[in-house]
Design a protein around this motif. Structure first.
Motif, PDB file in Angstrom:
ATOM      1  N   PHE B 196       0.828  -1.210   0.000  1.00 21.89           N
ATOM      2  CA  PHE B 196       0.000   0.000   0.000  1.00 21.89           C
ATOM      3  C   PHE B 196       0.862   1.259   0.000  1.00 21.89           C
ATOM      4  N   SER B 197       0.485   2.227  -0.832  1.00 22.41           N
ATOM      5  CA  SER B 197       1.189   3.517  -0.823  1.00 22.41           C
ATOM      6  C   SER B 197       1.104   4.170   0.548  1.00 22.41           C
ATOM      7  N   LEU B 198      -0.009   3.904   1.241  1.00 20.86           N
ATOM      8  CA  LEU B 198      -0.224   4.579   2.517  1.00 20.86           C
ATOM      9  C   LEU B 198       0.605   3.978   3.650  1.00 20.86           C
ATOM     10  N   LEU B 199       1.590   3.121   3.276  1.00 22.12           N
ATOM     11  CA  LEU B 199       2.622   2.743   4.240  1.00 22.12           C
ATOM     12  C   LEU B 199       3.246   4.022   4.781  1.00 22.12           C
ATOM     13  N   ALA B 200       3.380   5.005   3.879  1.00 23.57           N
ATOM     14  CA  ALA B 200       3.956   6.301   4.259  1.00 23.57           C
ATOM     15  C   ALA B 200       3.142   6.940   5.384  1.00 23.57           C
ATOM     16  N   LEU B 201       1.825   6.801   5.307  1.00 25.15           N
ATOM     17  CA  LEU B 201       0.946   7.372   6.326  1.00 25.15           C
ATOM     18  C   LEU B 201       1.213   6.718   7.680  1.00 25.15           C
ATOM     19  N   ALA B 202       1.360   5.379   7.665  1.00 26.44           N
ATOM     20  CA  ALA B 202       1.596   4.649   8.910  1.00 26.44           C
ATOM     21  C   ALA B 202       2.921   5.080   9.536  1.00 26.44           C
ATOM     22  N   VAL B 203       3.948   5.231   8.696  1.00 31.01           N
ATOM     23  CA  VAL B 203       5.262   5.644   9.208  1.00 31.01           C
ATOM     24  C   VAL B 203       5.163   7.043   9.819  1.00 31.01           C
ATOM     25  N   LEU B 204       4.478   7.934   9.099  1.00 30.72           N
ATOM     26  CA  LEU B 204       4.303   9.307   9.574  1.00 30.72           C
ATOM     27  C   LEU B 204       3.557   9.336  10.908  1.00 30.72           C
ATOM     28  N   VAL B 205       2.487   8.570  10.984  1.00 34.24           N
ATOM     29  CA  VAL B 205       1.687   8.538  12.212  1.00 34.24           C
ATOM     30  C   VAL B 205       2.525   8.012  13.369  1.00 34.24           C
ATOM     31  N   GLY B 206       3.317   6.954  13.100  1.00 39.32           N
ATOM     32  CA  GLY B 206       4.174   6.393  14.143  1.00 39.32           C
ATOM     33  C   GLY B 206       5.176   7.417  14.654  1.00 39.32           C
ATOM     34  N   ALA B 207       5.778   8.163  13.721  1.00 41.77           N
ATOM     35  CA  ALA B 207       6.783   9.155  14.103  1.00 41.77           C
ATOM     36  C   ALA B 207       6.144  10.280  14.915  1.00 41.77           C
ATOM     37  N   LEU B 208       4.978  10.752  14.462  1.00 42.98           N
ATOM     38  CA  LEU B 208       4.282  11.823  15.178  1.00 42.98           C
ATOM     39  C   LEU B 208       3.855  11.367  16.570  1.00 42.98           C
ATOM     40  N   TYR B 209       3.389  10.134  16.636  1.00 42.77           N
ATOM     41  CA  TYR B 209       2.971   9.568  17.925  1.00 42.77           C
ATOM     42  C   TYR B 209       4.139   9.587  18.899  1.00 42.77           C
ATOM     43  N   TRP B 210       5.308   9.133  18.414  1.00 38.96           N
ATOM     44  CA  TRP B 210       6.510   9.101  19.259  1.00 38.96           C
ATOM     45  C   TRP B 210       6.899  10.517  19.689  1.00 38.96           C
ATOM     46  N   PHE B 211       6.863  11.443  18.732  1.00 42.72           N
ATOM     47  CA  PHE B 211       7.304  12.806  19.026  1.00 42.72           C
ATOM     48  C   PHE B 211       6.347  13.515  19.981  1.00 42.72           C
ATOM     49  N   ILE B 212       5.051  13.487  19.636  1.00 41.02           N
ATOM     50  CA  ILE B 212       4.091  14.269  20.426  1.00 41.02           C
ATOM     51  C   ILE B 212       3.971  13.726  21.849  1.00 41.02           C
ATOM     52  N   LEU B 213       3.908  12.413  21.975  1.00 41.04           N
ATOM     53  CA  LEU B 213       3.740  11.859  23.316  1.00 41.04           C
ATOM     54  C   LEU B 213       5.022  11.934  24.130  1.00 41.04           C
ATOM     55  N   GLY B 214       6.156  11.787  23.459  1.00 37.39           N
ATOM     56  CA  GLY B 214       7.409  11.695  24.200  1.00 37.39           C
ATOM     57  C   GLY B 214       8.131  13.020  24.366  1.00 37.39           C
ATOM     58  N   LYS B 215       7.900  13.975  23.449  1.00 35.89           N
ATOM     59  CA  LYS B 215       8.761  15.159  23.410  1.00 35.89           C
ATOM     60  C   LYS B 215       8.034  16.488  23.590  1.00 35.89           C
ATOM     61  N   THR B 216       6.732  16.460  23.803  1.00 35.75           N
ATOM     62  CA  THR B 216       6.037  17.743  23.936  1.00 35.75           C
ATOM     63  C   THR B 216       5.346  17.863  25.295  1.00 35.75           C
ATOM     64  N   ARG B 217       5.021  19.085  25.655  1.00 32.40           N
ATOM     65  CA  ARG B 217       4.313  19.360  26.901  1.00 32.40           C
ATOM     66  C   ARG B 217       2.976  18.619  26.913  1.00 32.40           C
ATOM     67  N   PHE B 218       2.277  18.668  25.768  1.00 35.33           N
ATOM     68  CA  PHE B 218       0.975  18.003  25.669  1.00 35.33           C
ATOM     69  C   PHE B 218       1.113  16.513  25.970  1.00 35.33           C
ATOM     70  N   GLY B 219       2.135  15.900  25.364  1.00 38.80           N
ATOM     71  CA  GLY B 219       2.372  14.471  25.572  1.00 38.80           C
ATOM     72  C   GLY B 219       2.653  14.171  27.034  1.00 38.80           C
ATOM     73  N   PHE B 220       3.419  15.053  27.660  1.00 36.11           N
ATOM     74  CA  PHE B 220       3.738  14.848  29.074  1.00 36.11           C
ATOM     75  C   PHE B 220       2.475  14.909  29.918  1.00 36.11           C
ATOM     76  N   ASP B 221       1.646  15.935  29.656  1.00 28.66           N
ATOM     77  CA  ASP B 221       0.386  16.070  30.398  1.00 28.66           C
ATOM     78  C   ASP B 221      -0.476  14.832  30.229  1.00 28.66           C
ATOM     79  N   LEU B 222      -0.488  14.332  28.984  1.00 30.85           N
ATOM     80  CA  LEU B 222      -1.332  13.179  28.684  1.00 30.85           C
ATOM     81  C   LEU B 222      -0.856  11.961  29.466  1.00 30.85           C
TER      82      LEU B 222
END
Lengths: 361, 371
Positions: B196-222
């Protein structure tokens, strides 16, 4: 997460998975073999010798033993195996699988060396088309689909004129109804079942234009439980009988058992579907079955395989209609002996084309 | 400290491996008890996948990965979103309906349709979020109910808009225009089917998930809200708002689940669109410990089992449903193993600290004696 929540999570997942297994996407039932059948519009070409024929059957969800649509196909396969001694292999769809899984199943059968692959049910349409084009040396058949999706030079599309058979039982219902009020219970609201309803209503109105017809469907797709839930069938039919109907036709697979129970309690008539249900239903309710609309899936499968054994490869859309005796009605119990002449008159008119039976509402 | 990290890493790998072994052993027992051919089953399950099957495994994993990430966002906050199943179906249907109209050309149609799907999934989840925040309704109950409602709603709407191809017995939304159908990538040589071309979407979502939850204030609060609500409140986190946001984010991510299928395989939403992906996602999120890489491995394992199971009935004469037993046992075993290794880790840590303290005390005593 806390450990307790983890356990709860596992249990929930398990429950959901199990709940998901309940439904069956298939319908109908047949065990009785039709006497004979013919085909129309079939092309032939030479193929493997009899001994080389190896048959792979890809069933829809439920598979062999569903007392329904898949079992009807299995009956045809068993007969062919007994008569010709062919090598067979069966595989069944898993509930909730995707298109790739259906393709993979057909590919597995191709890889394992099966020469004739029969896909049971319209869900296989796209996958049969794709795999057939990739494997031009293998022969395929699909039941209940005649769309472009499954069309290929090596695919036989086996379809039925369910509306024509339903027309005749609709006429029988109208002729036998004293109240001028009948009912139709469909399993799941899909085009295939609407075809039954359209034929039934047309047949009833041909006899009595003023007849009152209650029609209902048990479930909406993708909830296919309407094909396997007798309690739902019973409730729907009870409502119709209480409202004054005295004959109810069902096209609801396993849910039909509930319709028969309701008819027995209401001392009214029910009409069976697919097989001669006056022979296959629970013994206690057989006497309320006025007649059954026969859809001879077993005959279609057997025909296809017997041709394959003879070295002919059927292809194109092969329609099992009234003319080909692929659909019809049963007379078991003798309840409609007095109107058979009248029904055969309609049958002749449909075959001659004088009556055109609608396939949609 | 590095020693403890290494130990932790080893333990976290050991746990799922142990769970796998337990699953193999218990499944073999089940097979033995039922008189099925144990050897044939494992030969079939563990046989090397062909290129065609490899593609299917990757494609299956892409979809499962998105589903598990959607679930994991909720898990991180102790929110149990069982409604991913309904949310992705509502989202996929909305996206298929939108893309089928062909209002936009090519890839633009795909992008906007994906946004439509996320919006629909998020909206559907917001019902459960609202009920939890304003009325205190458990999201477990409300999302299960909303799944059932989603089934009814989507099939009712499907019947209203469905088109039927001549001769077909299936119904679906209008097929999306060819320019918006994604051809996929030829990553695995030797077969005609594509990833699937949208493999790219899965990779992007995984990276954003890691970044937002692990590296941002919002992720910390969550994460803080998930670990201890009272502590989070004390540190100034608006918990109700976090519940609302996390639930809607989970629903919006659920909206992505059906997209690879829609644009890479089915090209419409109909009666044969894959069901039950949301529930698989719950198991995979658990198995992957809500970690973006862990979930990727878990999704691949799940998809591997699903794909290999297809051959079971043809080559080993065993029903493919056997794979549900294997997956179920893996889940049970892995939850037990994770808890076991956590306790082991705690105990080892306590022993280490005790040893160091003892050594320190001993050193002081000798120092004192010397003085």
């Amino acid at each position: 997460m806390r450990p307790l929540l983890k356990v709860a999570a596992v249990i929930s997942v398990g429950t959901m998975a199990l709940a998901g297994c309940g439904g069956s996407t298939s319908k109908e039932s047949t065990t009785a073999g039709g006497s004979s059948s013919a085909t129309s519009g079939s092309a032939t070409s030479s193929s493997a010798a009899a001994s080389d024929v190896k048959v792979g059957m890809a069933y829809d969800v439920g598979g062999r033993g569903d007392q329904s649509f898949n079992d009807a196909a299995a009956a045809g396969l068993d007969k062919a195996k007994a008569d010709f001694g062919i090598d067979i292999k069966e595989a069944t769809a898993v509930n909730g699988e995707n298109e790739a899984a259906r393709e993979e199943r057909l590919n597995q059968l191709v890889d394992a060396g099966y020469t004739n692959i029969v896909a049971v049910g319209f869900a296989y349409a796209a996958s049969v088309g794709k795999v057939a084009k990739e494997n031009p040396d293998v022969h395929f058949a699909i039941i209940d689909d005649a769309s472009d999706a499954s069309k290929a030079a090596n695919v036989a599309q086996l379809t039925f004129a369910e509306n024509e058979g339903s027309f005749l039982v609709g006429a029988a219902a109208a002729l036998k109804s004293k109240a001028g009020h009948i009912g139709f219970v469909g399993g799941v609201n899909v085009p295939l079942i609407v075809k039954f309803q359209a034929g039934f209503e047309a047949g009833a109105k041909a006899v009595n234009p003023k007849i009152k017809i209650d029609s209902t469907y048990l479930t909406q797709p993708p909830d296919f439980s309407g094909f396997g839930d007798p309690a739902k069938g019973k409730t729907a039919a009870e409502g119709m009988f209480q409202g004054g109907a005295d004959v109810v036709y069902h096209a609801a697979g396993g849910s039909g058992a509930g319709v028969f129970t309701a008819a027995k309690a209401a001392k009214a008539w029910a009409i069976g579907v697919d097989s001669d249900q006056a022979k296959t239903a629970e013994a206690g309710v057989r006497d309320v079955i006025l007649t059954s609309m026969l859809k001879k899936v077993d005959v279609a499968v057997y025909d296809y395989l017997s041709k394959a054994v003879k070295g002919e490869a059927a292809a194109g859309n092969i329609v099992y209609d009234l003319k080909a005796d692929g659909v019809g009605y049963s007379t078991t119990g003798g309840h409609i002996d007095d109107i058979v002449a009248k029904l055969d008159e309609y049958k002749a008119k449909i075959i001659s084309g004088e009556i055109k039976v609608p396939a949609t509402m | 400290m590095t020693n403890a990290n290494l130990r932790r890493a080893l333990l976290s790998v050991a746990a799922p491996l142990l769970a796998l072994l337990v699953a193999v052993a218990l499944t073999s027992l089940v097979l033995l008890a039922l008189g099925d051919p144990v050897r044939d089953v494992w030969i079939t399950m563990l046989s090397k996948p062909k290129p065609r099957q490899l593609t299917n495994i990757v494609n299956g994993a892409i979809v499962l990965y998105l589903s598990a990430i959607a679930v994991a966002v909720g898990f991180k906050m102790n929110l149990f979103n069982i409604g991913v199943d309904g949310q992705y179906r509502v989202g996929s249907f909305a996206a298929a309906l939108f893309a089928g109209q062909a209002w936009l050309p090519g890839i633009l149609n795909v992008i906007v349709a994906i946004i439509v799907s996320m919006a629909a999934g998020g909206l559907w989840a917001s019902l459960a979020a609202y009920l939890k925040v304003k009325r205190g309704v458990s999201e477990v109950i409300s999302t299960i109910m909303l799944n059932a409602i989603a089934t009814g709603l989507v099939s009712w709407l499907l019947l209203k808009v469905a088109v039927q191809e001549a001769g077909s017995n299936a119904i679906s939304t209008k097929v999306i225009p060819e320019s918006s159908q994604l051809a996929g990538w030829k990553l695995i040589p030797g077969e005609s089917n594509r990833v699937f071309s949208l493999l790219a979407l899965a990779v992007l979502v995984g990276a954003l998930y890691w970044f937002i939850l692990g590296k941002t204030r919002f992720g910390f609060d969550l994460r803080a809200t998930g670990s201890s609500e009272t502590a989070a409140v004390a540190s100034g986190v608006k918990v109700k708002r976090m519940v609302m946001t996390a639930m809607i984010a989970s629903g919006a991510l659920a909206g992505l689940v059906g997209m690879p299928l829609l644009f890479g395989q089915d090209y419409s939403y109909g009666t044969t669109f894959q069901a039950g992906l949301g529930f698989a996602g719950i198991g995979i999120a658990l198995l992957g410990r809500n970690h973006p890489i862990g979930i990727a491995f878990a999704a691949l394992l799940w998809s591997f089992l699903d794909t290999q199971a297809n051959a079971l009935q043809i080559r080993a004469g065993v029903a493919p449903e056997l794979v549900y037993i294997i997956q179920g046992i893996i889940l049970f075993a892995v939850v037990i193993a994770y808890e076991g290794t956590r306790r082991l880790d705690v105990r080892l840590e306590q022993q280490r600290v005790a040893r160091e303290l003892a050594a320190l005390r001993a050193a002081r005593v000798t120092e004192g004696a010397a003085a």
